[in-house]
Write a protein that holds these residues in place. Structure first.
Motif, PDB file in Angstrom:
ATOM      1  N   GLN A   1       1.916   2.353  23.837  1.00 35.37           N
ATOM      2  CA  GLN A   1       2.667   1.639  22.818  1.00 35.37           C
ATOM      3  C   GLN A   1       2.298   2.156  21.427  1.00 35.37           C
ATOM      4  O   GLN A   1       1.119   2.362  21.128  1.00 35.37           O
ATOM      5  CB  GLN A   1       2.365   0.139  22.895  1.00 35.37           C
ATOM      6  CG  GLN A   1       2.726  -0.505  24.221  1.00 35.37           C
ATOM      7  CD  GLN A   1       4.215  -0.415  24.496  1.00 35.37           C
ATOM      8  OE1 GLN A   1       5.029  -0.853  23.693  1.00 35.37           O
ATOM      9  NE2 GLN A   1       4.553   0.153  25.649  1.00 35.37           N
ATOM     10  N   THR A   2       3.291   2.351  20.577  1.00 35.04           N
ATOM     11  CA  THR A   2       3.022   2.780  19.207  1.00 35.04           C
ATOM     12  C   THR A   2       2.181   1.727  18.496  1.00 35.04           C
ATOM     13  O   THR A   2       2.520   0.544  18.529  1.00 35.04           O
ATOM     14  CB  THR A   2       4.330   2.988  18.436  1.00 35.04           C
ATOM     15  OG1 THR A   2       5.114   3.982  19.111  1.00 35.04           O
ATOM     16  CG2 THR A   2       4.052   3.434  17.007  1.00 35.04           C
ATOM     17  N   PRO A   3       1.057   2.121  17.879  1.00 37.24           N
ATOM     18  CA  PRO A   3       0.245   1.128  17.169  1.00 37.24           C
ATOM     19  C   PRO A   3       1.047   0.436  16.071  1.00 37.24           C
ATOM     20  O   PRO A   3       1.827   1.069  15.353  1.00 37.24           O
ATOM     21  CB  PRO A   3      -0.889   1.968  16.560  1.00 37.24           C
ATOM     22  CG  PRO A   3      -0.925   3.219  17.379  1.00 37.24           C
ATOM     23  CD  PRO A   3       0.483   3.469  17.799  1.00 37.24           C
ATOM     24  N   ARG A   4       0.856  -0.863  15.984  1.00 29.34           N
ATOM     25  CA  ARG A   4       1.494  -1.642  14.921  1.00 29.34           C
ATOM     26  C   ARG A   4       0.418  -2.190  14.007  1.00 29.34           C
ATOM     27  O   ARG A   4      -0.751  -2.269  14.388  1.00 29.34           O
ATOM     28  CB  ARG A   4       2.324  -2.781  15.518  1.00 29.34           C
ATOM     29  CG  ARG A   4       3.428  -2.288  16.459  1.00 29.34           C
ATOM     30  CD  ARG A   4       4.265  -3.447  16.974  1.00 29.34           C
ATOM     31  NE  ARG A   4       5.296  -2.993  17.907  1.00 29.34           N
ATOM     32  CZ  ARG A   4       6.468  -2.518  17.526  1.00 29.34           C
ATOM     33  NH1 ARG A   4       6.764  -2.449  16.225  1.00 29.34           N
ATOM     34  NH2 ARG A   4       7.355  -2.132  18.426  1.00 29.34           N
ATOM     35  N   THR A   5       0.789  -2.551  12.813  1.00 34.25           N
ATOM     36  CA  THR A   5      -0.170  -3.117  11.871  1.00 34.25           C
ATOM     37  C   THR A   5      -0.216  -4.626  12.063  1.00 34.25           C
ATOM     38  O   THR A   5       0.689  -5.340  11.623  1.00 34.25           O
ATOM     39  CB  THR A   5       0.209  -2.782  10.419  1.00 34.25           C
ATOM     40  OG1 THR A   5       0.361  -1.362  10.281  1.00 34.25           O
ATOM     41  CG2 THR A   5      -0.860  -3.274   9.461  1.00 34.25           C
ATOM     42  N   PRO A   6      -1.256  -5.129  12.739  1.00 32.50           N
ATOM     43  CA  PRO A   6      -1.302  -6.576  13.001  1.00 32.50           C
ATOM     44  C   PRO A   6      -1.712  -7.339  11.745  1.00 32.50           C
ATOM     45  O   PRO A   6      -2.279  -6.781  10.795  1.00 32.50           O
ATOM     46  CB  PRO A   6      -2.380  -6.685  14.079  1.00 32.50           C
ATOM     47  CG  PRO A   6      -3.274  -5.527  13.818  1.00 32.50           C
ATOM     48  CD  PRO A   6      -2.408  -4.423  13.296  1.00 32.50           C
ATOM     49  N   LEU A   7      -1.411  -8.622  11.735  1.00 32.98           N
ATOM     50  CA  LEU A   7      -1.874  -9.474  10.653  1.00 32.98           C
ATOM     51  C   LEU A   7      -3.385  -9.647  10.742  1.00 32.98           C
ATOM     52  O   LEU A   7      -3.942  -9.779  11.834  1.00 32.98           O
ATOM     53  CB  LEU A   7      -1.192 -10.840  10.719  1.00 32.98           C
ATOM     54  CG  LEU A   7       0.323 -10.863  10.498  1.00 32.98           C
ATOM     55  CD1 LEU A   7       0.864 -12.275  10.725  1.00 32.98           C
ATOM     56  CD2 LEU A   7       0.659 -10.369   9.092  1.00 32.98           C
ATOM     57  N   VAL A   8      -4.029  -9.631   9.594  1.00 32.21           N
ATOM     58  CA  VAL A   8      -5.477  -9.875   9.584  1.00 32.21           C
ATOM     59  C   VAL A   8      -5.695 -11.332   9.966  1.00 32.21           C
ATOM     60  O   VAL A   8      -5.083 -12.233   9.380  1.00 32.21           O
ATOM     61  CB  VAL A   8      -6.065  -9.577   8.194  1.00 32.21           C
ATOM     62  CG1 VAL A   8      -7.549  -9.927   8.159  1.00 32.21           C
ATOM     63  CG2 VAL A   8      -5.849  -8.109   7.831  1.00 32.21           C
ATOM     64  N   PRO A   9      -6.535 -11.595  10.980  1.00 32.04           N
ATOM     65  CA  PRO A   9      -6.678 -12.977  11.463  1.00 32.04           C
ATOM     66  C   PRO A   9      -7.385 -13.878  10.451  1.00 32.04           C
ATOM     67  O   PRO A   9      -8.097 -13.416   9.556  1.00 32.04           O
ATOM     68  CB  PRO A   9      -7.523 -12.809  12.736  1.00 32.04           C
ATOM     69  CG  PRO A   9      -8.273 -11.535  12.529  1.00 32.04           C
ATOM     70  CD  PRO A   9      -7.371 -10.643  11.744  1.00 32.04           C
TER      71      PRO A   9
END
Length: 803
Positions: free
Chosen positions: A161-169
């Protein structure tokens, strides 16, 4: 009437009953090509009965090699070598290759079929392999040349899967995080009911950062300066200083050389010297010091020669040297089968490239579809065609030699190619020619001309390098057997990553540049993830993906998948800068924690996968050796060049050349010492230096008795102890307590506690008064006592380990 008898009767060939057809067969036959039935029964079936049934017929149980040819099902299913036929494709069918005696399998083994009989079999397969009476036969096997249509489940695997920029928890303890990295770590800790360890003190941070980034402990002066600097950015400036040091490239270049399976000799059957491999090593060090974008670093190593053809001519040498990545691997130089030798070299290059850059294990796909990962035989041979189109060797034969490229301009490049051909011609005559029928005069002439060519060849600056060879696609080798050719596979990239319609390879070049650019696309799911994970592992001792060389299904899943993706996207956004990645990691509270343990956390997470504290790490072999030389004032800081005095293609196994201890007497940094396959420096071997024949991104750390014995008895530690003691005793006006404090700051980056000083003073007193040295002068006894103390401190865990 004849047709009717064929359909309902018993066919007798040589008195043997070969089959009775029932009503189902009659019904099926009524709709098929009657001419085709007659052709099969009169031309094809008799061939099977007469020539094949003895080994593959109905009375042979499973048949030789698990192949039965008395049914269409048996032929389509095939045996140990794979399907025997592919409908409509005689050229791709193993059956036709076998009866042509055009491969490893030659059938019938005693006498080849007549050309007309082979043509009849080919025509039958081309028309669809009609077999009367075959009802509900499974669809023919997928051709191994076809790209695989992978399932949705296979394509959903995390690594593809292409890496996505997740929300900082979000976290409850907002006071602890210092960077975004810390939020991801703390969120996992809080979810498990854990708290992070306390921050490390300044002296621990300085020693950790210095050994981590440049592979050497800080000096007492650097320690004092940092401890006295109370500014908020003091540590950040330390990190900047260390990253700008030329020692950084030497330290982190060694990490890369581990995965590039760097060595200065071939190993294997003929351990010939790689006299020019050092240029690739120096290229790596220089590239890392310059913070060359990692995507460009990859492209140069896979296709620097192609880049050189279209870019600034002044950078030609650097780009040519970079391709040493592909040629410094081990090679079976005494292989007498040229096809096997070439395909084995292709296999080594392909498997190394995929594991180093993509974290995928492709070696097994040479023989069969991957048992666990969505990687098909067609994926392997699509890539293999790229590397087979690459010229790595001067020729493929017994006593073959690898290709080099002259440096310093086209004149040198052309002359090296001329000399390679001269060397190959005379060497081949002496090694593989009819030496028994060769006169002494002829033999002498060959030897003289060969020696002359070698002498000129040795004087020209050159690099182990590749370039494009005979460009073309590659046929599948069924079951990995180089002699058993299957269908042709167009050069392309793995379909699970590139899709079915991947067609980026041009017909005019090998495709290495296209491969490199595809692998370093900003949205590639593997290449940036893999290097980010490697850097994390080299900082923390364990990757976010613990199996750093395997991102497939047999590898570990990420412990912090969102953090890995976030770091990957930031890394790409930062222009693939490794130094910015280092800063992002080292300036986090996660990296700056102590190694302090607590009982509750050990129960919940004994392997520290959630990173609730900093794991203690032992110095690697090179760092230990360099640090011993550094603290004793012996380290030679000169960079680059080679310490291996060999002639081109010298056999290091002859005369014990690879075992000579003087090879390792230099005080240069360990990265510059020769790495000889099959004869690795014993100091390196004692402390888990990896096998240079294969890539290794995750060195083992063992604790065995021989390591303690080495620290107590080796000449290296003995010499370091003597030099360190001499340094301390030089100034007569300094008190012993001040000397001991200076030793502590030099070795441990801290001031010694009063009880330690007292214990060390007691050691010195007891040593000086020992009966065994009572006859020596007072000066000698004092010197011996200090040497003994220095040796004990150098052997201590506090020096060897990094907190």
């Amino acid at each position: 009437m004849v047709h009717k008898l064929i359909l309902v009767g018993v066919i007798l060939v040589g008195g043997l009953s070969v089959g009775v057809l029932g009503q189902d067969a009659l019904d099926a036959a009524s709709t098929v090509d009657q001419a085709g039935i007659q052709f099969f029964e009169s031309k094809v079936r008799p061939l099977f009965v007469t020539h094949c049934f003895e080994c593959h017929g109905p009375e042979t149980d499973k048949g030789e090699a698990d192949l039965r040819v008395d049914s269409l099902e048996g032929l389509l299913r095939g045996g140990k070598s794979g399907p025997a036929l592919i409908r409509g494709a005689p050229a791709e069918s193993l059956l036709i290759l076998a009866v042509r005696h055009d491969g490893a399998v030659a059938m019938p083994p005693k006498k080849k079929l007549a050309p007309s009989e082979i043509e009849q079999l080919s025509a039958w397969i081309k028309r669809g392999a009609l077999w009367p009476g075959a009802v509900n036969v499974a669809a023919p096997a997928r051709s191994p040349a076809e790209p695989h249509e992978w399932s949705e489940e296979a394509r959903r695997f995390w690594a593809f899967q292409t890496p996505r920029t997740p929300l900082v928890p979000t976290v409850r303890d907002r006071s602890w995080p210092q960077t975004a990295v810390d939020y991801f770590i703390l969120a996992r800790l809080e979810a498990a009911g854990l708290v992070p360890a306390a921050p490390a003190d300044k002296r621990t941070l300085l020693r950790r950062a210095s050994i981590d980034l440049i592979g050497l402990p800080p000096t007492p002066a650097e320690l004092d300066a940092f401890l006295q600097d109370d500014s908020s950015d003091a540590f950040e400036r330390v990190v900047t200083r260390l990253l700008e040091s030329p020692r950084y490239g030497e330290r982190w270049g060694r990490h890369w050389l581990d995965v590039a399976r760097y060595a200065d000799s071939n190993g294997m059957d003929d351990n010939l010297a790689y006299s020019d491999a050092w240029r690739y090593r120096d290229y790596v060090i220089a590239s890392l010091n310059a913070d060359k974008p990692f995507n460009r670093f990859v492209q140069e190593q896979l296709a620097g020669d192609q880049l050189a053809a279209s870019e600034d001519a002044s950078r030609r040498d650097e780009l040519i040297v970079a391709t040493g990545f592909l040629t410094i691997g081990p090679k079976m130089l005494a292989e007498d089968d040229p096809v096997k030798q070439q395909l084995d070299i292709v296999d080594e290059q392909l498997d190394t490239t995929c594991r180093v850059f993509l974290g995928l294990t492709m070696g097994c796909v040479r023989c069969h579809d991957h048992k666990f990962d969505p990687l098909a035989v067609s994926d392997y041979y699509g890539l293999a065609g790229i590397f087979k189109s690459t010229r790595t060797m001067i020729s493929y034969r017994v006593d073959s030699k690898w290709s080099t490229s002259g440096l310093g301009g086209q004149e040198a490049a052309f002359r090296v190619k001329d000399l390679e051909q001269i060397i190959d011609r005379h060497d081949n005559a002496l090694v593989n020619g009819n030496t028994t029928g060769m006169s002494d005069e002829e033999r002498s002439a060959h030897s003289t001309l060969l020696a002359s060519a070698y002498a000129e060849y040795a004087k020209i600056p050159k690099a182990m390098a590749v370039n494009d060879g005979d460009v073309g696609d590659l046929e599948v080798r069924l079951r990995g057997n180089h002699l058993t050719r299957g269908p042709m596979v167009p050069r392309r990239f793995p379909s699970i990553l590139a899709g079915i319609e991947s067609s980026a390879i041009t017909s005019s070049s090998s495709g290495r540049l296209e491969l490199a650019r595809w692998m370093t696309n900003d949205n590639h799911p593997l290449t940036p993830r893999v290097i980010v994970n490697r850097v994390w592992r080299w900082h923390f001792g364990q990757g976010l993906v613990a199996t750093v060389d395997n991102f497939g299904r047999l590898g570990e899943v990420p412990s912090h998948p969102e953090l890995l993706d976030w770091l990957t996207r930031q890394f790409v956004a930062d222009g693939w800068s490794l130094k910015k990645l280092h800063r992002r990691i080292l300036l986090s509270r996660t990296w700056q924690m102590t190694g302090t343990s607590n009982e509750h956390a050990m129960q919940v997470d004994p392997q520290n996968r959630r990173l609730w504290h900093m794991s203690r790490q032992r110095m690697e072999a090179e760092v230990l050796r360099d640090s011993l030389l550094f603290v004793s004032g012996q380290l030679d800081s000169n960079m680059g060049g080679t310490l291996l005095s060999t002639t081109p293609f010298q056999n290091l196994s002859l005369g014990g050349a690879s075992q000579k201890s003087e090879l390792y007497q230099s005080a240069r940094r360990s990265v510059y010492l020769p790495v000889l396959r099959g004869a690795v420096y014993d100091v390196f071997q004692a402390f888990n230096f990896p096998d240079p024949a294969v890539l290794n991104g995750d060195r083992m750390t063992t604790t065995v008795a021989s390591q303690a014995l080495f620290m107590m008895n080796s000449k290296l530690v003995e010499q370091a102890s003597k030099r360190l003691a001499e340094t301390q005793l030089t100034e007569s006006t300094v008190s012993d307590r001040d000397r001991l404090q200076r030793v502590s700051k030099t070795l441990f980056s801290r001031r010694a506690a009063p009880d330690e000083i007292a214990a060390w003073e007691g050691f010195l007193a007891r040593y000086e008064s020992a009966a065994s040295i009572a006859s020596e002068t007072a000066e000698s006894r004092r010197r011996r006592a200090w040497e003994g103390l220095c040796r004990a401190l150098l052997s201590s865990n506090e020096f060897i380990y990094v907190d």
